[in-house]
Scaffold this motif. Structure first.
Motif, PDB file in Angstrom:
ATOM      1  N   LYS A  26      -2.473  -9.252   0.387  1.00 29.31           N
ATOM      2  CA  LYS A  26      -1.664 -10.298  -0.220  1.00 29.31           C
ATOM      3  C   LYS A  26      -0.985  -9.766  -1.473  1.00 29.31           C
ATOM      4  N   GLY A  27       0.331  -9.932  -1.512  1.00 29.37           N
ATOM      5  CA  GLY A  27       1.081  -9.491  -2.674  1.00 29.37           C
ATOM      6  C   GLY A  27       1.620  -8.086  -2.578  1.00 29.37           C
ATOM      7  N   HIS A  28       1.500  -7.451  -1.408  1.00 23.21           N
ATOM      8  CA  HIS A  28       1.999  -6.081  -1.296  1.00 23.21           C
ATOM      9  C   HIS A  28       3.530  -6.054  -1.348  1.00 23.21           C
ATOM     10  N   ILE A  29       4.072  -4.921  -1.757  1.00 16.01           N
ATOM     11  CA  ILE A  29       5.520  -4.700  -1.740  1.00 16.01           C
ATOM     12  C   ILE A  29       5.871  -4.089  -0.386  1.00 16.01           C
ATOM     13  N   ALA A  43      -7.452  -5.062  -5.456  1.00 16.77           N
ATOM     14  CA  ALA A  43      -6.018  -5.355  -5.435  1.00 16.77           C
ATOM     15  C   ALA A  43      -5.255  -4.395  -6.339  1.00 16.77           C
ATOM     16  N   LEU A  44      -5.800  -4.122  -7.536  1.00 17.18           N
ATOM     17  CA  LEU A  44      -5.124  -3.213  -8.465  1.00 17.18           C
ATOM     18  C   LEU A  44      -5.102  -1.792  -7.916  1.00 17.18           C
ATOM     19  N   ARG A  45      -6.183  -1.372  -7.288  1.00 17.14           N
ATOM     20  CA  ARG A  45      -6.219  -0.041  -6.678  1.00 17.14           C
ATOM     21  C   ARG A  45      -5.157   0.082  -5.592  1.00 17.14           C
ATOM     22  N   ILE A  93      -2.409  -1.630  -5.189  1.00 13.67           N
ATOM     23  CA  ILE A  93      -1.061  -1.644  -5.768  1.00 13.67           C
ATOM     24  C   ILE A  93      -0.720  -0.283  -6.357  1.00 13.67           C
ATOM     25  N   ALA A  94      -1.653   0.273  -7.142  1.00 16.94           N
ATOM     26  CA  ALA A  94      -1.401   1.556  -7.806  1.00 16.94           C
ATOM     27  C   ALA A  94      -1.271   2.690  -6.794  1.00 16.94           C
ATOM     28  N   VAL A  95      -2.160   2.720  -5.803  1.00 15.85           N
ATOM     29  CA  VAL A  95      -2.128   3.793  -4.799  1.00 15.85           C
ATOM     30  C   VAL A  95      -0.828   3.743  -4.007  1.00 15.85           C
ATOM     31  N   GLN A  96      -0.426   2.548  -3.566  1.00 15.09           N
ATOM     32  CA  GLN A  96       0.810   2.443  -2.802  1.00 15.09           C
ATOM     33  C   GLN A  96       2.022   2.828  -3.643  1.00 15.09           C
ATOM     34  N   SER A  97       1.998   2.464  -4.930  1.00 18.05           N
ATOM     35  CA  SER A  97       3.109   2.831  -5.803  1.00 18.05           C
ATOM     36  C   SER A  97       3.203   4.346  -5.968  1.00 18.05           C
ATOM     37  N   ILE A  98       2.057   5.015  -6.111  1.00 15.58           N
ATOM     38  CA  ILE A  98       2.069   6.470  -6.252  1.00 15.58           C
ATOM     39  C   ILE A  98       2.518   7.144  -4.958  1.00 15.58           C
ATOM     40  N   ILE A  99       2.002   6.684  -3.826  1.00 13.51           N
ATOM     41  CA  ILE A  99       2.423   7.245  -2.533  1.00 13.51           C
ATOM     42  C   ILE A  99       3.937   7.109  -2.369  1.00 13.51           C
ATOM     43  N   TYR A 100       4.449   5.933  -2.690  1.00 15.10           N
ATOM     44  CA  TYR A 100       5.889   5.694  -2.561  1.00 15.10           C
ATOM     45  C   TYR A 100       6.681   6.601  -3.497  1.00 15.10           C
ATOM     46  N   ASN A 101       6.212   6.753  -4.742  1.00 14.23           N
ATOM     47  CA  ASN A 101       6.936   7.555  -5.720  1.00 14.23           C
ATOM     48  C   ASN A 101       6.849   9.047  -5.419  1.00 14.23           C
ATOM     49  N   ILE A 102       5.731   9.491  -4.869  1.00 17.10           N
ATOM     50  CA  ILE A 102       5.632  10.898  -4.467  1.00 17.10           C
ATOM     51  C   ILE A 102       6.656  11.204  -3.385  1.00 17.10           C
ATOM     52  N   TRP A 103       6.760  10.323  -2.422  1.00 20.67           N
ATOM     53  CA  TRP A 103       7.739  10.535  -1.352  1.00 20.67           C
ATOM     54  C   TRP A 103       9.162  10.412  -1.872  1.00 20.67           C
ATOM     55  N   ALA A 104       9.372   9.509  -2.854  1.00 18.88           N
ATOM     56  CA  ALA A 104      10.693   9.379  -3.469  1.00 18.88           C
ATOM     57  C   ALA A 104      11.048  10.641  -4.248  1.00 18.88           C
ATOM     58  N   GLU A 105      10.053  11.231  -4.937  1.00 14.31           N
ATOM     59  CA  GLU A 105      10.282  12.478  -5.658  1.00 14.31           C
ATOM     60  C   GLU A 105      10.672  13.592  -4.704  1.00 14.31           C
ATOM     61  N   ARG A 106       9.998  13.641  -3.565  1.00 12.39           N
ATOM     62  CA  ARG A 106      10.320  14.649  -2.552  1.00 12.39           C
ATOM     63  C   ARG A 106      11.750  14.472  -2.055  1.00 12.39           C
ATOM     64  N   ASN A 107      12.154  13.231  -1.781  1.00 11.92           N
ATOM     65  CA  ASN A 107      13.502  12.977  -1.286  1.00 11.92           C
ATOM     66  C   ASN A 107      14.564  13.280  -2.335  1.00 11.92           C
ATOM     67  N   ASP A 108      14.302  12.891  -3.599  1.00  7.25           N
ATOM     68  CA  ASP A 108      15.261  13.168  -4.667  1.00  7.25           C
ATOM     69  C   ASP A 108      15.461  14.669  -4.854  1.00  7.25           C
ATOM     70  N   ASN A 135       6.386   0.103 -11.968  1.00  3.46           N
ATOM     71  CA  ASN A 135       6.219  -0.584 -10.683  1.00  3.46           C
ATOM     72  C   ASN A 135       5.013  -1.512 -10.711  1.00  3.46           C
ATOM     73  N   VAL A 136       3.891  -0.976 -11.171  1.00  2.59           N
ATOM     74  CA  VAL A 136       2.653  -1.755 -11.184  1.00  2.59           C
ATOM     75  C   VAL A 136       2.797  -2.973 -12.087  1.00  2.59           C
ATOM     76  N   ARG A 137       3.368  -2.787 -13.268  1.00  2.00           N
ATOM     77  CA  ARG A 137       3.535  -3.912 -14.194  1.00  2.00           C
ATOM     78  C   ARG A 137       4.451  -4.983 -13.610  1.00  2.00           C
ATOM     79  N   ASN A 138       5.541  -4.558 -12.995  1.00  2.00           N
ATOM     80  CA  ASN A 138       6.478  -5.520 -12.407  1.00  2.00           C
ATOM     81  C   ASN A 138       5.833  -6.298 -11.264  1.00  2.00           C
ATOM     82  N   ILE A 139       5.046  -5.606 -10.437  1.00  2.08           N
ATOM     83  CA  ILE A 139       4.375  -6.269  -9.313  1.00  2.08           C
ATOM     84  C   ILE A 139       3.401  -7.326  -9.820  1.00  2.08           C
ATOM     85  N   ILE A 140       2.622  -6.961 -10.837  1.00  2.00           N
ATOM     86  CA  ILE A 140       1.641  -7.903 -11.392  1.00  2.00           C
ATOM     87  C   ILE A 140       2.341  -9.074 -12.064  1.00  2.00           C
TER      88      ILE A 140
END
Length: 257
Positions: free
Chosen positions: A102-105, A195-197, A199-214, A234-239
């Motif tokens: 619940k609350g995932h991006i 829930a916080l874990r 959110i944080a883990v998904q944000s890092i996974i997403y950003n790592i892949w974004a860094e690779r693409n950039d 990301n985490v602050r905005n989601i919360i």
């Protein structure tokens, strides 16, 4: 008996003297069934069955559609029940709660889902498909770029996990493998911590892949600190966007402590 064409066979319309596309009313005349004398066992069985039911009549009651789903007759069509029957079922995965919660991006959850399935187009996968591409990690250039390496073993990634761990638990423990990361996410902790874990883990996974693409497509490189600042944002905005929800009520305090 099921559809008559299946029970009677392709010669059924000729044997019963009704067209293939005929309706029930065309097999009825007045208060009697308008069918010829049976000349086969199948036709005899049909006649025997018809003697057990009333002859349909428009004067008795209007016709209606009835949907039968898993043995239950429904007066209205239910898309949810029909979908649950026709879809191919798979066993529940042990990691589903760390992907769909619940609350995932959506874009974060999707990247996490594809990562868990190991379906991301990492360089080693592209090479296995016959594409001429370097297989070294574009973030650290020290190993083959696989899912496990880019998200757990890469030095660039380890720093992000270290910073996340420091914010969540005050420790600087890093993950040495992908299974270790999943095991940490599935630990038995409170709902708020889980829930916080997630959110944080998904944000890092997403950003790592974004860094690779950039780095590959845009020739844009961020430092580990700059990338983690994006994770933190990301985490602050989601919360903040979900602060009225009970399970998100105290997450900001846990993240900022």
């Amino acid at each position: 008996m099921g559809p008559l064409i299946d029970y009677m066979g392709t010669s059924g319309p000729r044997a019963l003297r009704i067209e293939l596309t005929a309706t029930v009313s065309e097999a009825v005349r007045g208060s009697l069934w308008n069918l010829p004398a049976p000349r086969s066992d199948e036709a005899m069985n049909l006649h025997v069955f018809l003697t057990t039911i009333n002859v349909p009549s428009s004067e008795a009651s209007p016709d209606f559609f009835s949907w039968t789903v898993d043995g239950d007759k429904l007066q209205t069509f239910s898309s949810s029940k029909t979908w649950s029957i026709v879809r191919e079922r798979q066993p529940i995965r042990s990691w589903h709660k760390m992907v769909w919660f619940k609350g995932h991006i959506p874009k974060h959850a999707f990247t996490m889902w594809v990562s868990v399935l190991d379906r991301l187009p990492t360089r080693n996968r592209l090479a296995s498909w016959g594409m001429l591409t370097p297989i070294s990690c574009c973030l650290c250039s020290s190993s083959d770029k696989s899912r496990d390496h880019i998200f757990a073993e890469c030095d660039f990634t380890k720093e992000l996990w270290r910073r996340m761990q420091a914010k969540l638990s005050g420790t600087t423990t890093t993950f040495d493998s992908w299974p270790q990361l999943l095991a940490w996410c599935s630990q038995n902790v409170s709902k708020s911590q889980r829930a916080l874990r997630n959110i944080a883990v998904q944000s890092i996974i997403y950003n790592i892949w974004a860094e690779r693409n950039d780095m590959i497509f845009n020739n844009k490189v961020l430092t580990q600190l700059e990338r983690f600042k994006l994770v933190d944002k990301n985490v602050r905005n989601i919360i903040s966007a979900r602060k009225t929800r009970k399970e998100f009520k105290h997450l900001m305090v846990l993240w900022l402590v």
